[in-house]
Design an enzyme around this catalytic site. Structure first.
Site, short mmCIF file in Angstrom:
data_model
loop_
_atom_site.label_atom_id
_atom_site.label_comp_id
_atom_site.label_asym_id
_atom_site.label_seq_id
_atom_site.Cartn_x
_atom_site.Cartn_y
_atom_site.Cartn_z
N ASN A 177 12.53 -1.08 -5.40
CA ASN A 177 12.30 -2.31 -6.15
C ASN A 177 11.10 -2.08 -7.08
OD1 ASN A 177 11.81 -4.88 -7.08
ND2 ASN A 177 11.02 -5.65 -5.12
N GLY A 214 3.27 -4.82 -0.09
CA GLY A 214 2.23 -4.45 -1.04
C GLY A 214 0.83 -4.45 -0.44
N SER A 219 5.45 -1.89 2.57
CA SER A 219 4.54 -0.74 2.56
C SER A 219 5.16 0.53 3.17
CB SER A 219 3.23 -1.10 3.27
OG SER A 219 2.58 -2.14 2.57
N LYS A 279 9.89 -3.99 -9.24
CA LYS A 279 9.17 -5.24 -9.57
C LYS A 279 8.95 -5.33 -11.09
CE LYS A 279 7.02 -4.95 -5.07
NZ LYS A 279 6.29 -5.74 -4.10
N HIS A 289 13.75 -12.45 -2.45
CA HIS A 289 12.58 -11.57 -2.22
C HIS A 289 11.35 -12.44 -2.04
CE1 HIS A 289 9.28 -8.81 -3.02
NE2 HIS A 289 10.11 -7.84 -2.67
N GLU A 315 8.44 -12.39 -3.15
CA GLU A 315 7.72 -12.80 -4.37
C GLU A 315 8.48 -13.90 -5.11
OE1 GLU A 315 7.25 -8.78 -5.74
OE2 GLU A 315 5.95 -8.46 -4.01
N GLU A 319 11.62 -8.32 5.45
CA GLU A 319 10.38 -7.96 4.77
C GLU A 319 9.28 -8.93 5.20
OE1 GLU A 319 11.00 -5.53 1.00
OE2 GLU A 319 11.22 -7.62 0.45
C1 PEP Z 1 9.11 -4.87 -1.90
O1 PEP Z 1 8.84 -5.04 -3.07
O2 PEP Z 1 10.19 -5.31 -1.47
C2 PEP Z 1 8.19 -4.14 -1.04
C3 PEP Z 1 8.51 -3.96 0.21
O3 PEP Z 1 7.01 -3.70 -1.61
P1 PEP Z 1 5.99 -2.59 -0.99
O4 PEP Z 1 6.85 -1.41 -0.56
O5 PEP Z 1 5.08 -2.26 -2.12
O6 PEP Z 1 5.31 -3.22 0.16
#
Ligand code: PEP
Length: 256
Positions: A15, A178, A218, A17, A100, A102, A172
């Site tokens: 992803n 992040g 992460s 973003k 998601h 975000e 998630e």
């Molecule tokens: C994501 O954007 O779905 C995500 C898990 O980000 P990160 O790997 O940076 O934590």
């Protein structure tokens, strides 16, 4: 019950973003295509909308699939700034993230939005990835399992087993996205088991056994293998580490 764990294909989605112009996306996609070793993992990249078409051209003929990060549920109309599922399908997407964290926490997408988005993606012949996950406050209050159950139920209630077949789920935890703080393999597996048993209650055990459940939060090359060791962890949704070909490829190769 048959041992379906081994028949679920591992799925790794990057992803991006709000990163990468079209040209930057093409360069990243080309690096991924060039470095990806054949394996059992299905790999997809999710560039921002403006990079979808050039990245679609860059991955054409490869095993890398194209995913979108979001969608609006209507087909077309006076919805300034929005992009519909048929538009994404026509651009070459086969997978679309919905809900998601975000989108939920920055843009205010609610459970009903996530449900409508998932339905529109299914209606356009693509695979929605329904993202669920609890905040740190919810986890500390002992509500993590209830929260993901409620999010999942809101997204898929009333859909038949056949209708749900293309669906993927991503667990998630909001506190892991992040932040550099990853769920332990045990926590991930526990939550994935909760999700699978919720899916069994909602859609039947056969559909639940078939459905890939991805972990996101992460993930890096050095923790991907341990997280994937959970019997119910079928893949990874990767944010930050998907922005460079080398770090994303490390994760894809750790996944098989
Ligand atoms: C994501 O954007 O779905 C995500 C898990 O980000 P990160 O790997 O940076 O934590």
């Amino acid at each position: 019950m048959p041992d379906q764990e081994s028949t679920r294909r591992t799925v790794v989605i990057g992803n991006w973003k709000m990163h990468k112009t079209g040209a930057e996306g093409v360069a990243l996609a080309a690096g991924i295509v060039a470095g990806l070793r054949p394996g059992r993992a299905e790999v997809a990249v999710a560039p921002p909308f403006t990079a979808l078409a050039p990245v679609a051209a860059a991955i054409r003929g490869s095993s890398v699939a194209l995913a979108a990060q979001d969608v609006f549920h209507e087909r077309e109309g006076a919805f300034t700034g929005a992009v519909s599922a048929p538009m994404l399908a026509a651009t070459g997407c086969s997978i679309v993230l919905v809900g998601h964290s975000e989108r939920r926490h920055v843009f205010g997408d609610g459970d009903e939005d996530v449900r409508r988005k998932a339905l529109s993606v299914l209606g356009a012949g693509m695979r929605p990835v329904v993202c669920v996950g609890e905040t740190l406050e919810q986890r500390d209050a002992g509500r993590a399992e209830d929260v993901v159950r409620e999010q999942l139920e809101a997204a898929v209630r009333g859909l038949s087993d056949a209708r749900l077949a293309p669906l993927l789920v991503a667990y998630e935890p909001v506190w892991a996205i992040g932040t550099g703080r990853t769920a332990t393999p045990d926590t991930a597996e526990t939550m994935h088991r909760v999700i699978r048993s919720s899916l069994a209650a909602l859609a039947g055990p056969a559909a639940a056994e078939r459905m890939p459940i991805l972990y996101g939060g992460s993930v890096k090359g050095d923790n991907a293998g341990a997280i994937l060791s959970g019997a119910n962890v079928d893949g990874l949704l990767v944010g930050g580490a998907s922005l460079r070909a080398d770090s994303f490829l490390d994760i894809c190769h750790a996944a098989g």
